[in-house]
Structure formats: structure tokens, C-alpha cells
Scaffold this active site. Structure first.
Site, PDB file in Angstrom:
ATOM      1  N   CYS A   1      -4.022 -61.958 104.588  1.00 49.33           N
ATOM      2  CA  CYS A   1      -2.855 -61.223 104.075  1.00 49.33           C
ATOM      3  C   CYS A   1      -2.335 -60.230 105.118  1.00 49.33           C
ATOM      4  O   CYS A   1      -3.105 -59.501 105.732  1.00 49.33           O
ATOM      5  CB  CYS A   1      -3.260 -60.484 102.796  1.00 49.33           C
ATOM      6  SG  CYS A   1      -1.885 -59.591 102.054  1.00 49.33           S
TER       7      CYS A   1
ATOM      8  N   CYS B   1      -9.300 -53.776 100.866  1.00 50.22           N
ATOM      9  CA  CYS B   1      -9.234 -55.201 100.525  1.00 50.22           C
ATOM     10  C   CYS B   1      -9.811 -56.128 101.599  1.00 50.22           C
ATOM     11  O   CYS B   1      -9.365 -56.124 102.747  1.00 50.22           O
ATOM     12  CB  CYS B   1      -7.795 -55.595 100.239  1.00 50.22           C
ATOM     13  SG  CYS B   1      -7.673 -57.311  99.657  1.00 50.22           S
TER      14      CYS B   1
ATOM     15  N   CYS C   1      -4.082 -52.952 103.120  1.00 49.77           N
ATOM     16  CA  CYS C   1      -4.775 -52.198 102.057  1.00 49.77           C
ATOM     17  C   CYS C   1      -6.237 -51.962 102.470  1.00 49.77           C
ATOM     18  O   CYS C   1      -6.986 -52.934 102.689  1.00 49.77           O
ATOM     19  CB  CYS C   1      -4.706 -52.975 100.752  1.00 49.77           C
ATOM     20  SG  CYS C   1      -3.030 -53.572 100.377  1.00 49.77           S
TER      21      CYS C   1
ATOM     22  N   ARG D   1      -8.759 -52.542  80.953  1.00 52.89           N
ATOM     23  CA  ARG D   1      -9.730 -53.530  81.448  1.00 52.89           C
ATOM     24  C   ARG D   1     -10.737 -52.884  82.385  1.00 52.89           C
ATOM     25  O   ARG D   1     -10.371 -52.248  83.374  1.00 52.89           O
ATOM     26  CB  ARG D   1      -8.992 -54.677  82.153  1.00 52.89           C
ATOM     27  CG  ARG D   1      -9.919 -55.810  82.585  1.00 52.89           C
ATOM     28  CD  ARG D   1      -9.139 -57.063  83.013  1.00 52.89           C
ATOM     29  NE  ARG D   1      -8.230 -57.477  81.962  1.00 52.89           N
ATOM     30  CZ  ARG D   1      -6.892 -57.476  82.074  1.00 52.89           C
ATOM     31  NH1 ARG D   1      -6.328 -57.138  83.192  1.00 52.89           N
ATOM     32  NH2 ARG D   1      -6.152 -57.844  81.060  1.00 52.89           N
TER      33      ARG D   1
ATOM     34  N   CYS E   1       0.889 -55.748  83.801  1.00 51.82           N
ATOM     35  CA  CYS E   1      -0.525 -55.416  83.965  1.00 51.82           C
ATOM     36  C   CYS E   1      -0.588 -54.537  85.205  1.00 51.82           C
ATOM     37  O   CYS E   1      -0.285 -55.008  86.309  1.00 51.82           O
ATOM     38  CB  CYS E   1      -1.334 -56.702  84.147  1.00 51.82           C
ATOM     39  SG  CYS E   1      -3.054 -56.396  84.586  1.00 51.82           S
TER      40      CYS E   1
ATOM     41  N   CYS F   1      -1.665 -64.910  83.652  1.00 55.29           N
ATOM     42  CA  CYS F   1      -1.256 -63.736  84.426  1.00 55.29           C
ATOM     43  C   CYS F   1      -1.345 -64.115  85.898  1.00 55.29           C
ATOM     44  O   CYS F   1      -2.253 -64.853  86.284  1.00 55.29           O
ATOM     45  CB  CYS F   1      -2.196 -62.566  84.119  1.00 55.29           C
ATOM     46  SG  CYS F   1      -1.757 -61.050  84.999  1.00 55.29           S
TER      47      CYS F   1
ATOM     48  N   CYS G   1      -6.164 -65.467  84.918  1.00 55.46           N
ATOM     49  CA  CYS G   1      -5.404 -64.684  85.902  1.00 55.46           C
ATOM     50  C   CYS G   1      -5.559 -65.336  87.273  1.00 55.46           C
ATOM     51  O   CYS G   1      -6.677 -65.678  87.670  1.00 55.46           O
ATOM     52  CB  CYS G   1      -5.943 -63.259  86.006  1.00 55.46           C
ATOM     53  SG  CYS G   1      -6.191 -62.460  84.425  1.00 55.46           S
TER      54      CYS G   1
HETATM   55  N1  SAM Z   1      -1.856 -59.407  97.025  1.00 51.25           N
HETATM   56  C1  SAM Z   1      -1.551 -59.019  95.709  1.00 51.25           C
HETATM   57  C2  SAM Z   1      -1.316 -57.518  95.590  1.00 51.25           C
HETATM   58  O1  SAM Z   1      -1.922 -56.743  96.297  1.00 51.25           O
HETATM   59  O2  SAM Z   1      -0.513 -57.158  94.762  1.00 51.25           O
HETATM   60  C3  SAM Z   1      -2.565 -59.457  94.675  1.00 51.25           C
HETATM   61  C4  SAM Z   1      -4.053 -59.470  94.958  1.00 51.25           C
HETATM   62  S1  SAM Z   1      -4.841 -57.894  95.167  1.00 51.25           S
HETATM   63  C5  SAM Z   1      -6.415 -58.376  95.755  1.00 51.25           C
HETATM   64  C6  SAM Z   1      -5.079 -57.288  93.504  1.00 51.25           C
HETATM   65  C7  SAM Z   1      -5.750 -55.962  93.310  1.00 51.25           C
HETATM   66  O3  SAM Z   1      -7.157 -56.089  93.485  1.00 51.25           O
HETATM   67  C8  SAM Z   1      -5.384 -54.821  94.217  1.00 51.25           C
HETATM   68  O4  SAM Z   1      -4.187 -54.209  93.889  1.00 51.25           O
HETATM   69  C9  SAM Z   1      -6.571 -53.866  94.007  1.00 51.25           C
HETATM   70  O5  SAM Z   1      -6.279 -52.965  92.968  1.00 51.25           O
HETATM   71  C10 SAM Z   1      -7.713 -54.801  93.614  1.00 51.25           C
HETATM   72  N2  SAM Z   1      -8.768 -54.825  94.656  1.00 51.25           N
HETATM   73  C11 SAM Z   1      -8.732 -55.471  95.833  1.00 51.25           C
HETATM   74  N3  SAM Z   1      -9.862 -55.266  96.546  1.00 51.25           N
HETATM   75  C12 SAM Z   1     -10.644 -54.456  95.811  1.00 51.25           C
HETATM   76  C13 SAM Z   1     -11.932 -53.873  96.017  1.00 51.25           C
HETATM   77  N4  SAM Z   1     -12.619 -54.078  97.135  1.00 51.25           N
HETATM   78  N5  SAM Z   1     -12.440 -53.102  95.037  1.00 51.25           N
HETATM   79  C14 SAM Z   1     -11.738 -52.892  93.898  1.00 51.25           C
HETATM   80  N6  SAM Z   1     -10.511 -53.404  93.659  1.00 51.25           N
HETATM   81  C15 SAM Z   1      -9.956 -54.179  94.590  1.00 51.25           C
HETATM   82 FE1  SF4 Z   2      -3.069 -58.306 100.573  1.00 49.66          FE
HETATM   83 FE2  SF4 Z   2      -5.358 -57.429  99.591  1.00 49.66          FE
HETATM   84 FE3  SF4 Z   2      -3.333 -55.750  99.867  1.00 49.66          FE
HETATM   85 FE4  SF4 Z   2      -3.201 -57.699  97.979  1.00 49.66          FE
HETATM   86  S1  SF4 Z   2      -4.630 -55.967  98.043  1.00 49.66           S
HETATM   87  S2  SF4 Z   2      -1.601 -57.076  99.419  1.00 49.66           S
HETATM   88  S3  SF4 Z   2      -4.337 -59.338  99.038  1.00 49.66           S
HETATM   89  S4  SF4 Z   2      -4.429 -56.802 101.530  1.00 49.66           S
END
Ligand code: SAM
Ligand code: SF4
Ligand code: DTB
Length: 330
Positions: free
Chosen positions: A60, A67, A64, A269, A197, A137, A105
Site C-alpha cells: 500500500c 500498518c 500509516c 466492535r 463503520c 462490508c 468484511c
Molecule cells: N486501506 C484501507 C484503509 O486504510 O482505509 C483499509 C484497510 S486498513 C488495514 C483498516 C484499518 O485496520 C485501519 O484503519 C486501522 O484502523 C486498522 N489496523 C491496521 N493495522 C492495525 C494494527 N497493527 N493494529 C490495530 N489496527 C490496525
Molecule cells: Fe494502506 Fe494500511 Fe494505511 Fe490501509 S491502514 S491505507 S492498508 S497502510
């Protein structure tokens, strides 16, 4: 009677200070107030099981900090996965339904939705999941109103897009998209008539005031999001937040209870981070108002609680068969 139980109508004008005062109540007072709100708005026996599948993993472009799927965190080795085929996803949905899931989801590691074959495949997945009788979802990153409408037409129940944290702390976690971008996606979701959500993550080094501030922004959305995932950071090695300690389970309980009071109608949740909670801590979260879990062996890329353990937990919550008969016989 407390203000929130005497006047339980959902409010959109919460201040951070008010939310913080609730969050910091003595724990038993907080949990019992949250529990009262929960009972006033929900059937407390109803715990939703949401199954989660990553339909496109890793690579990606966003940065973030939490992530594992960000291409910026080169030390994380996920083994890049192209988008799953529609039939592969629908087989997983069928298995989830057989296991007893209520909602399916699907998550994609995209910065945003782009029109074309990839999006068309997601629309087919949504229609297929709904045809199985499951709620559907998706979480696909940013999207515009026209794309949200196409998802609605395909039968989508809800779109997940998290605020993640407070507007004040946000820049410490993500720099490639703004808080305003997130709110704009949420506006498009609502304009298309989709359920929303939207929640966040705790345990990223934010203050308790940041947690309260995130809840204030969620509460300012009118209507409130129908579901609110509260994640505890799963620290993944190789991500900038990978060396942080897991939060204290009682901090999770406080956040769930406060969310329940501020967003009384939402499904709250208990999301990522559940593997670090004992069965008893999870039950306390449910007493405090959590009424949904992610159900299945994996979240997107990290491990979730094992299904057999969740089945034991959910069975323990149910009434004991013949309990009332046994009581009268004694
Ligand atoms: N890429 C899309 C986005 O960011 O909107 C969807 C997937 S993203 C992985 C969905 C959510 O997963 C993120 O907004 C975050 O809140 C949660 N998430 C991701 N990595 C995480 C982690 N290591 N621990 C807890 N929550 C996490
Ligand atoms: Fe990409 Fe992870 Fe950020 Fe979602 S949370 S936009 S998958 S880097
Ligand atoms: C949400 O709030 N949490 C889920 C879901 N929405 C998409 C994702 C949690 C991901 C945890 C880290 C991982 O497994 O990669």
C-alpha cells in the site's frame, strides 16, 4: 440519575472535556453506567460475529505507522498478494456463514478506489456475499460518492473507514492522507445511503485526551456511525510502532465503556488486539457495551483469537441449558 442515562437520546455536541470526565470515572462506576446505556439500547445477548478477509494484501502506498501493509515499511515481509479471485472470496464467505458469521468484511490495501476491473470484481464479491444472506462490508481506502453509490447498488451493507485517532495526534501516525480526506470519504459513504463503520486504534502512544477527542469527532457525525470498531494496536515488527507495549486490558475496557456511552446506538466492535485479552477481560468489555467481534483465525494479516476459543467464550455467555429448572429442583 446520571445525565447519560436520564437523557439517553444520542448527542452530537459532546465536548472532549465531557468525554474525558466519563472516561476517567472510577472503573466500576464507568462500567455500570455504560452497561445501563447498553441495556437501554440493545439486546445484551446479541453479539455480532463479523468475519474478515484481506482481498488484496500489502504494497500500500500510504504510510500509516501502525500498518504492516504499508510499502513504506520495508522490513515487514508479507509476501505480496494480488487481489483474490471473486470465487475464492465467495468460498471463504460460504465457510464463514457455515461457521456462524453474521457479517463478511473484505479489506484491500489500497490508497483509494479506482474505477475499472479491480473495482468491478469487488462489486461482484459484494453481490455474491449478500446473496449468501450475509451482511457485506468493505474497506478499500478513500472513495468518491459515485463509487459509494455503485457499492450501494451492488448491495453493500456498510463501508469501513476509520478515523484511527484524534485530529491532534493524527499527523504523528499518517502523513500521506489528511484527517479531512477521511471525513470526505465518510461524507460520500453517507451520501450514498450506506451504513458507516468507523472507529479507531488505541495504544499508539496517544494520550487519553486524544482518545476522548476521537470519540468527540465520531459523535459529531450525524447520524452516528452504525458500527464502531475499537482496535488495540497490534505491534508488528518492522512498522514504526512495532516496538510499543500492548495496552493494559483495563484501558481497553475504559475505551469500550466510554464509546458505548457516547455512541449509545452503535454496534461497538471489540476489534484487533483481542488475542492479548483474557476471556474474562473480553467479558468485561462486553459488560461495558461491546456487542461485536471479529470472528475467524486471522484479521487482515495478523492472528485473531482462535475460532474454537471464541465458540467457548460465546457459549459461556449464553444461558446455561435447563438452568432455571435445576434452580427450582434444589
Ligand atoms: N486501506 C484501507 C484503509 O486504510 O482505509 C483499509 C484497510 S486498513 C488495514 C483498516 C484499518 O485496520 C485501519 O484503519 C486501522 O484502523 C486498522 N489496523 C491496521 N493495522 C492495525 C494494527 N497493527 N493494529 C490495530 N489496527 C490496525
Ligand atoms: Fe494502506 Fe494500511 Fe494505511 Fe490501509 S491502514 S491505507 S492498508 S497502510
Ligand atoms: C478495523 O477497524 N479493524 C480491522 C478492520 N477494521 C478492517 C483490521 C484490523 C487489522 C489488524 C492488523 C492486521 O491484521 O493486519
Amino acid at each position: 440519575m446520571t445525565r447519560e442515562t436520564a437523557n439517553p437520546a444520542p448527542r452530537h455536541d459532546w465536548t472532549t472535556a465531557e468525554i474525558l470526565a466519563i472516561h476517567d470515572l472510577p472503573l466500576l462506576e464507568l462500567v455500570s453506567r455504560a452497561s445501563a446505556v447498553h441495556r437501554a439500547f440493545h439486546d445484551v445477548d446479541d453479539v455480532q460475529k463479523a468475519s474478515l478477509l484481506s482481498i488484496k494484501t500489502g504494497g500500500c502506498p500510504e504510510d500509516c505507522g501502525y500498518c504492516p501493509q504499508s510499502a513504506h515499511h520495508r522490513e515487514v515481509h508479507l509476501g505480496k498478494v494480488e487481489r483474490l479471485e471473486v470465487e475464492t472470496v465467495l468460498s471463504a464467505a460460504r465457510r464463514a456463514k457455515e461457521a456462524g458469521a453474521d457479517r463478511f468484511c473484505m479489506g484491500a490495501a489500497w490508497r483509494n478506489v479506482r474505477d475499472g476491473a479491480e473495482f468491478d470484481a469487488v462489486l461482484e464479491m459484494v453481490t455474491g456475499v449478500r446473496a449468501l444472506g450475509l451482511e457485506a462490508c468493505v474497506t478499500l481506502g478513500m472513495l468518491n460518492e459515485a463509487q459509494a453509490r455503485r457499492l450501494k447498488e451492488a448491495g453493500l451493507t456498510a463501508y469501513n473507514h476509520n478515523l484511527d485517532t484524534s485530529p491532534e495526534f493524527y499527523d504523528h501516525i499518517v502523513t500521506t492522507r489528511t484527517y479531512g480526506d477521511r471525513l470526505e470519504t465518510l461524507r460520500a459513504v453517507r451520501a450514498a445511503g450506506l451504513e458507516m463503520c468507523c472507529g479507531g486504534i488505541i495504544g499508539m502512544g496517544e494520550s487519553v485526551a486524544d482518545r476522548a477527542s476521537m470519540l468527540r469527532v465520531l459523535a459529531s457525525l450525524d447520524p452516528h456511525p452504525e458500527s464502531v470498531p475499537i482496535n488495540a494496536l497490534v505491534p508488528v515488527e518492522g512498522t514504526p510502532l512495532g516496538t510499543l507495549e500492548r495496552i493494559d486490558p483495563l484501558d481497553f475496557v475504559r475505551m469500550i465503556a466510554t464509546t458505548r456511552i457516547v455512541l449509545p446506538k452503535a454496534r461497538v466492535r471489540l476489534s484487533a488486539g483481542r488475542t492479548a485479552l483474557s476471556r474474562e477481560a473480553q467479558v468485561l468489555c462486553m459488560v461495558a457495551g461491546a456487542n461485536s467481534i471479529f470472528y475467524g483465525e486471522t484479521l487482515l494479516t495478523t492472528a485473531n483469537v482462535r475460532v474454537a476459543e471464541d465458540d467457548t467464550l460465546l457459549t459461556a455467555l449464553a444461558a446455561r441449558p435447563n438452568a432455571s429448572r435445576l434452580a427450582t429442583e434444589q
